[in-house]
Design a protein around this motif. Sequence first.
Motif: not given
Length: 103
Positions: A5-9, A11-21, A34-45
């Motif tokens: 799912a992350a490889e296919l871009n 969009s996760f909404k849960d920061k803990s799930q992002i950290s796990y991935i 990983i870069e894209k996931l951190y950017l998503q997490a920053i948008n969340i928090d």
Amino acid sequence: NLIKAAELNYSFKDKSQISYIINLLIEEKKYSIIEKLYLQAINIDPQDVSLYTSLAATYAKMENKEKAIEYAQKAAELDPDIEEAAKEFINLVENEQWEAVPD
């Protein structure tokens, strides 16, 4: 599967799930995902300093000097207590000591 799912871009909404991935992907050194996931997490928090420092390290692993420095500086702006560590990190990046940057 979450990595696919992350490889296919996805969009996760849960920061803990992002950290796990991210932790799964670090072992595989898939820094562009990983870069894209951190950017998503920053948008969340956007106040979570650790996300900025981790993204800075990710950019360093990608040998993206400009972005690594930018996010290290943002982290130091959010938390002045890490300013010295940010300066040391920026020094490593400016000198292209990529192998010295931890995962």
